[in-house]
Design a protein around this motif. Structure first.
Motif, mmCIF file in Angstrom:
data_model
loop_
_atom_site.group_PDB
_atom_site.id
_atom_site.type_symbol
_atom_site.label_atom_id
_atom_site.label_comp_id
_atom_site.label_asym_id
_atom_site.label_seq_id
_atom_site.Cartn_x
_atom_site.Cartn_y
_atom_site.Cartn_z
ATOM 1 N N SER A 154 6.721 -1.141 4.404
ATOM 2 C CA SER A 154 7.640 -0.095 4.872
ATOM 3 C C SER A 154 7.621 1.128 3.979
ATOM 4 O O SER A 154 8.283 2.118 4.265
ATOM 5 C CB SER A 154 9.072 -0.656 4.940
ATOM 6 N N GLU A 155 6.837 1.069 2.866
ATOM 7 C CA GLU A 155 6.778 2.197 1.943
ATOM 8 C C GLU A 155 5.340 2.387 1.441
ATOM 9 O O GLU A 155 4.641 1.402 1.170
ATOM 10 C CB GLU A 155 7.699 1.970 0.745
ATOM 11 N N TYR A 156 4.963 3.676 1.287
ATOM 12 C CA TYR A 156 3.589 3.971 0.836
ATOM 13 C C TYR A 156 3.576 5.262 0.030
ATOM 14 O O TYR A 156 4.464 6.111 0.164
ATOM 15 C CB TYR A 156 2.637 4.142 2.029
ATOM 16 N N TRP A 192 0.977 0.516 -1.880
ATOM 17 C CA TRP A 192 2.065 -0.097 -1.117
ATOM 18 C C TRP A 192 3.031 -0.911 -1.983
ATOM 19 O O TRP A 192 3.912 -1.590 -1.459
ATOM 20 C CB TRP A 192 1.511 -0.992 -0.007
ATOM 21 N N GLU A 233 7.851 6.369 4.254
ATOM 22 C CA GLU A 233 8.459 5.086 4.608
ATOM 23 C C GLU A 233 7.872 4.467 5.866
ATOM 24 O O GLU A 233 8.485 3.602 6.482
ATOM 25 C CB GLU A 233 9.971 5.269 4.766
ATOM 26 N N SER A 234 6.644 4.892 6.221
ATOM 27 C CA SER A 234 6.004 4.290 7.392
ATOM 28 C C SER A 234 4.507 4.549 7.334
ATOM 29 O O SER A 234 4.063 5.609 6.869
ATOM 30 C CB SER A 234 6.587 4.877 8.681
ATOM 31 N N ASN A 266 -3.534 7.916 11.365
ATOM 32 C CA ASN A 266 -2.535 7.392 12.296
ATOM 33 C C ASN A 266 -3.134 6.718 13.528
ATOM 34 O O ASN A 266 -2.537 6.733 14.607
ATOM 35 C CB ASN A 266 -1.570 8.504 12.734
ATOM 36 N N SER A 317 0.592 -4.358 5.308
ATOM 37 C CA SER A 317 1.578 -3.669 6.152
ATOM 38 C C SER A 317 2.912 -3.682 5.424
ATOM 39 O O SER A 317 3.396 -4.743 5.035
ATOM 40 C CB SER A 317 1.694 -4.371 7.509
ATOM 41 N N SER A 327 2.771 5.225 9.754
ATOM 42 C CA SER A 327 2.480 6.271 10.744
ATOM 43 C C SER A 327 2.531 7.671 10.155
ATOM 44 O O SER A 327 2.068 8.636 10.778
ATOM 45 C CB SER A 327 3.461 6.183 11.915
#
Length: 528
Positions: free
Chosen positions: A174-176, A233, A267-268, A157, A172, A270
């Motif tokens: 929105s899902e991983y 991703w 979903e991020s 992070n 980059s 982070s």
């Protein structure tokens, strides 16, 4: 180097300060705290490398302090010093990564042996950290290391510049999802013990598959030894199929079964660490007794319901009784109970296995110290387990338990022998051995194996008893024999040299003159 001593009793702190061999380890500063709260403030301010701590203290005790240090200063080495021979405390010390656990009143030799080990471990790890830092400065020459570091930071992070993400080929999104490839010691041995070659080879296979799908990246995870991490991703519905294929290709290419585990969908970027942790939990829940080489583990839900983590500490009463009796029969019940519990469940998680071995090593050191038996430090617990895994990742539990049983038999024999004769007698036995073998090159390792003592212990005790080291003692014995042989005029000088263990008579002449003040010929003339 700085040391912090944490204890609510001033005389205990003063005792440790008095007994510690600080100058030998270049320890320049010793600071003190009366409880955990004071200790945390001093750790933040002074940043000591070594911390001695009591377990029972007012306001904030040792367990809470160790827990805080594990999270905030994981590189600091901790040594628990307590007046309570309590396995609850010992277990907590293990859990929070303490270097050792010693009892009050503090024995000077045990204190300094433990201090030496902690200092050496800290320096070794510090050198590794510096090597990594130096590597990171050579980005152009060491791109794989740079890449691994940056991707490790993403998992943990860290917020990086957009250009770095692009440079790494990281998308980059929105899902991983995160997956782990475990590169254990058994896998390293399959590559001839070459750790870097193992990582390089497995990473090549993983990244070839990911490049083909353009849906992820694989790298060496630097925050945890023995792991390759994959970040996905895209094409999430195909990940299971890809992991199955990866597992098979690694096995076909290198004949090793690398355990794989997949984490949950997030979903991020982070919260990548959360996906990683669920993959890690699934990996630790894997059954090492499984007959087949499982392609991958998906969730900790695979942990068998009702499974209870085995703790050797739970058998403490029986272990103490067994040590007092001194016979292997007393341990049979313990071994049978552990074997039956595992075999009845037909389940032993990787987490349980690592925990058992770690506890076993700590208990071994505890009893060896208790009986004042010199010993060589055991290997890291994961390395100690590697020999019992086959290429398909299956663990030979029976062979592992048999090995432990043989180790205990050997330990009990040593205890029995040491009760019959003290260490001074053994040093004189070593002296007699040297007297009988002066004419050959006797290695210290040979003596250690013959008398079941460490090389360091033998060297130290021999010098204490005879005021000289072993090599000098052997030279004196040889010169004494040489003087007797030189009185026989029929023997040539080179023959005398050979008879006492020197193949080079010129070197013999040099040593003889240095010790006796005369050459061998001059001595012979005076003796006739």
């Amino acid at each position: 180097m700085k040391v912090l001593i944490v204890d609510d009793e001033e005389h205990v702190r003063e005792g440790i300060k008095l007994l510690g061999d600080w100058d030998t380890h270049h320890i320049e500063s010793i600071i003190e705290a009366e409880n955990g709260e004071q200790a945390i403030a001093l750790i933040r301010e002074q940043k000591p490398q070594i911390v001695f701590t009591d377990m029972k203290m007012p306001n904030m005790g040792g367990i809470a302090l160790l827990e805080w240090m594990k999270e905030h200063t994981p590189h600091t080495k901790t040594i628990v010093v307590t007046g309570y021979d309590d396995y609850h405390y010992m277990r907590k010390a293990i859990h929070f990564g303490s270097t050792d656990y010693i009892l009050k009143p503090v024995d000077p030799s045990i204190l300094n042996d433990t201090l030496t080990r902690a200092v050496n471990e800290w320096h070794k790890e510090e050198n590794e950290r510096k090597q990594h830092n130096n590597s990171y400065q050579l980005i152009n020459e060491m791109k794989p290391m740079y890449r691994d570091r940056k991707l490790t930071q993403i998992i943990n992070n860290y917020v990086l510049q957009n250009a770095v993400y692009e440079e790494l080929g990281f998308h980059s999104n929105s899902e991983y999802e995160v997956a782990i490839i475990r590169v254990d010691e058994a896998t390293i041995q399959a590559f001839g013990g070459d750790r870097d070659l193992a990582y390089f080879s497995i990473l090549n296979v993983a990244n070839e598959l990911l490049v083909e799908k353009e849906n992820g990246v694989a790298f060496r995870y630097l925050s945890q030894k023995g792991e390759i991490v994959m970040i996905f991703w895209d094409h999430f519905s195909e990940i299971k199929q890809l992991l199955n294929k990866l597992h098979k290709e690694i096995f076909l290419a290198f004949n090793v079964c690398c355990p794989l585990a997949k984490g949950r969908h997030v979903e991020s970027v982070s919260v990548l660490l959360e996906s990683y942790q669920t993959a890690k939990d699934a990996l630790l829940a894997s059954n090492v007794l499984a007959d087949s080489c499982v392609e991958f583990y998906e969730s900790a839900g695979s942990l068998k319901r009702g499974s209870v983590l085995l703790n050797l500490m739970d058998y403490n009463t029986k272990i103490v009784e067994g040590m007092q009796i001194g016979k292997i029969d007393a341990f049979t019940t313990i071994f049978d109970e552990v074997k039956n519990a595992v075999k009845q469940a037909n389940y032993l998680s990787l987490k349980e296995l690592l925990h058992i071995e770690k506890e076993y090593q700590l208990l071994s050191e505890h009893w060896l110290k208790k009986y004042e038996i010199s010993y060589n430090a055991q290997s890291h617990y994961e390395k100690a387990l590697a020999a019992f895994f086959d290429v398909k990742g299956r663990f030979d539990f029976d062979r592992y338990m048999n090995r432990k049983q043989r180790e205990i038999v050997r330990f009990l024999n040593i205890v029995k022998r040491d009760k019959q004769k003290n260490n001074r007698d053994i040093i004189y036995e070593i002296e007699q051995f040297l007297q009988m073998n002066y004419d050959r090159d006797v290695k210290l390792q040979e003596i250690a194996e013959r008398f079941y003592l460490s090389r360091e212990y033998i060297s130290r005790k021999f010098k204490q008893e005879f005021q000289e080291n072993i090599s000098d003692y052997i030279v004196k014995v040889r010169m004494s024999k040489a003087k007797s042989l030189l009185k026989n005029e029929q023997l040539k000088i080179y023959e005398v040299a050979n008879m006492i263990g020197y193949q080079d008579d010129k070197y013999f002449r040099k040593v003889f003159k240095k010790l006796e003040g005369l050459t061998p010929n001059e001595y012979r003339q005076l003796s006739v």
